[in-house]
Design a protein around this motif. Sequence first.
Motif, PDB file in Angstrom:
ATOM      1  N   LEU A  13       5.047  93.093-127.818  1.00  0.00           N
ATOM      2  CA  LEU A  13       3.915  92.687-126.982  1.00  0.00           C
ATOM      3  C   LEU A  13       2.659  93.498-127.246  1.00  0.00           C
ATOM      4  CD1 LEU A  13       5.762  92.204-123.569  1.00  0.00           C
ATOM      5  CD2 LEU A  13       4.933  90.413-125.120  1.00  0.00           C
ATOM      6  N   VAL A  14       2.839  94.766-127.580  1.00  0.00           N
ATOM      7  CA  VAL A  14       1.679  95.633-127.765  1.00  0.00           C
ATOM      8  C   VAL A  14       0.794  95.128-128.903  1.00  0.00           C
ATOM      9  CG1 VAL A  14       2.670  97.343-129.367  1.00  0.00           C
ATOM     10  CG2 VAL A  14       0.958  98.036-127.691  1.00  0.00           C
ATOM     11  N   HIS A  15       1.386  94.495-129.896  1.00  0.00           N
ATOM     12  CA  HIS A  15       0.587  93.962-130.997  1.00  0.00           C
ATOM     13  C   HIS A  15      -0.316  92.825-130.524  1.00  0.00           C
ATOM     14  CE1 HIS A  15       3.618  96.217-133.230  1.00  0.00           C
ATOM     15  NE2 HIS A  15       2.643  96.378-134.112  1.00  0.00           N
ATOM     16  N   ALA A  16       0.180  92.015-129.614  1.00  0.00           N
ATOM     17  CA  ALA A  16      -0.655  90.944-129.053  1.00  0.00           C
ATOM     18  C   ALA A  16      -1.832  91.535-128.276  1.00  0.00           C
ATOM     19  CB  ALA A  16       0.185  90.040-128.153  1.00  0.00           C
ATOM     20  N   PRO A  57      -0.402  94.016-118.124  1.00  0.00           N
ATOM     21  CA  PRO A  57       0.557  94.728-117.261  1.00  0.00           C
ATOM     22  C   PRO A  57       2.012  94.458-117.643  1.00  0.00           C
ATOM     23  CG  PRO A  57      -0.729  93.133-115.980  1.00  0.00           C
ATOM     24  CD  PRO A  57      -1.262  93.120-117.372  1.00  0.00           C
ATOM     25  N   ILE A  58       2.295  93.301-118.206  1.00  0.00           N
ATOM     26  CA  ILE A  58       3.662  93.028-118.683  1.00  0.00           C
ATOM     27  C   ILE A  58       3.996  93.988-119.821  1.00  0.00           C
ATOM     28  CG2 ILE A  58       5.109  91.317-119.874  1.00  0.00           C
ATOM     29  CD1 ILE A  58       3.557  89.153-118.267  1.00  0.00           C
ATOM     30  N   THR A  59       3.032  94.204-120.701  1.00  0.00           N
ATOM     31  CA  THR A  59       3.222  95.124-121.821  1.00  0.00           C
ATOM     32  C   THR A  59       3.395  96.552-121.325  1.00  0.00           C
ATOM     33  OG1 THR A  59       1.899  93.659-123.212  1.00  0.00           O
ATOM     34  CG2 THR A  59       2.224  95.909-124.013  1.00  0.00           C
ATOM     35  N   THR A 136      -8.224 100.292-125.498  1.00  0.00           N
ATOM     36  CA  THR A 136      -7.159  99.745-126.343  1.00  0.00           C
ATOM     37  C   THR A 136      -6.970 100.631-127.570  1.00  0.00           C
ATOM     38  OG1 THR A 136      -7.646  97.510-125.595  1.00  0.00           O
ATOM     39  CG2 THR A 136      -6.402  97.718-127.646  1.00  0.00           C
ATOM     40  N   PHE A 137      -8.082 101.037-128.170  1.00  0.00           N
ATOM     41  CA  PHE A 137      -8.005 101.936-129.320  1.00  0.00           C
ATOM     42  C   PHE A 137      -7.345 103.256-128.929  1.00  0.00           C
ATOM     43  CE2 PHE A 137      -9.831 105.631-131.413  1.00  0.00           C
ATOM     44  CZ  PHE A 137      -9.362 105.429-132.712  1.00  0.00           C
ATOM     45  N   ARG A 138      -7.780 103.836-127.825  1.00  0.00           N
ATOM     46  CA  ARG A 138      -7.245 105.135-127.403  1.00  0.00           C
ATOM     47  C   ARG A 138      -5.739 105.065-127.146  1.00  0.00           C
ATOM     48  NH1 ARG A 138      -9.774 106.958-122.328  1.00  0.00           N
ATOM     49  NH2 ARG A 138      -8.782 108.929-122.791  1.00  0.00           N
ATOM     50  N   ALA A 139      -5.312 104.042-126.412  1.00  0.00           N
ATOM     51  CA  ALA A 139      -3.886 103.908-126.105  1.00  0.00           C
ATOM     52  C   ALA A 139      -3.091 103.625-127.377  1.00  0.00           C
ATOM     53  CB  ALA A 139      -3.668 102.797-125.075  1.00  0.00           C
ATOM     54  N   GLY A 140      -3.602 102.728-128.202  1.00  0.00           N
ATOM     55  CA  GLY A 140      -2.900 102.400-129.444  1.00  0.00           C
ATOM     56  C   GLY A 140      -2.828 103.566-130.399  1.00  0.00           C
ATOM     57  N   ASP A 141      -3.921 104.308-130.512  1.00  0.00           N
ATOM     58  CA  ASP A 141      -3.945 105.459-131.404  1.00  0.00           C
ATOM     59  C   ASP A 141      -2.956 106.526-130.946  1.00  0.00           C
ATOM     60  OD1 ASP A 141      -5.251 106.950-133.653  1.00  0.00           O
ATOM     61  OD2 ASP A 141      -5.804 108.296-132.004  1.00  0.00           O
ATOM     62  N   SER A 142      -2.899 106.771-129.642  1.00  0.00           N
ATOM     63  CA  SER A 142      -1.957 107.778-129.149  1.00  0.00           C
ATOM     64  C   SER A 142      -0.514 107.325-129.360  1.00  0.00           C
ATOM     65  CB  SER A 142      -2.215 108.090-127.674  1.00  0.00           C
ATOM     66  OG  SER A 142      -1.902 106.978-126.861  1.00  0.00           O
ATOM     67  N   GLY A 143      -0.258 106.028-129.228  1.00  0.00           N
ATOM     68  CA  GLY A 143       1.085 105.513-129.486  1.00  0.00           C
ATOM     69  C   GLY A 143       1.456 105.612-130.958  1.00  0.00           C
ATOM     70  N   ALA A 144       0.503 105.299-131.830  1.00  0.00           N
ATOM     71  CA  ALA A 144       0.756 105.393-133.263  1.00  0.00           C
ATOM     72  C   ALA A 144       1.035 106.836-133.673  1.00  0.00           C
ATOM     73  CB  ALA A 144      -0.434 104.835-134.043  1.00  0.00           C
TER      74      ALA A 144
END
Length: 154
Positions: A13-16, A57-59, A136-144
């Motif tokens: 889901l995170v990719h969407a 929120p589902i993600t 979105t960038f901040r959350a995605g970057d920290s996850g990556a």
Amino acid sequence: MSTINGLPAHVLLVHAVVILVPLTAGLLILCAVWPAARTRLIWLAVVLTVLVTVLTPITVDAGEWFQRQLGMPPLLDEHARLGKQMPYFVAPLLVPAALLAFVQLRSRRERPVGKALVVVIAVIALAAGGAATWQTFRAGDSGAHAVWNGVVNH
């Protein structure tokens, strides 16, 4: 939601969300500043805004489930913190989407709204879209980084 076809739902889901949030923000800004784009794309932008507002929120919930399955590794703390904030950054996209839909409906009835209102909506779209995209960038970057550091260090 926990898994999809045996994979953690969050991972899919995170990719969407990573694709749809900036795309939606960009469409809203485009519709706000270019009347021809608004005429053609506003309803797509509205649908995407609603979709991303529901999907985010589902993600996040799927991510919380996934983090519990991993045993709450500290490596994911920053990603989880930023991810939990995402709905608060995505929901404001509904404001310019609704306002732009209103502008479009008014223009169809040959009672267009004033240019000053459209400028205000454009500023709102730019602020909401920019904030949502940045988060979105901040959350995605920290996850990556968490995934990369977890993979490399193990």
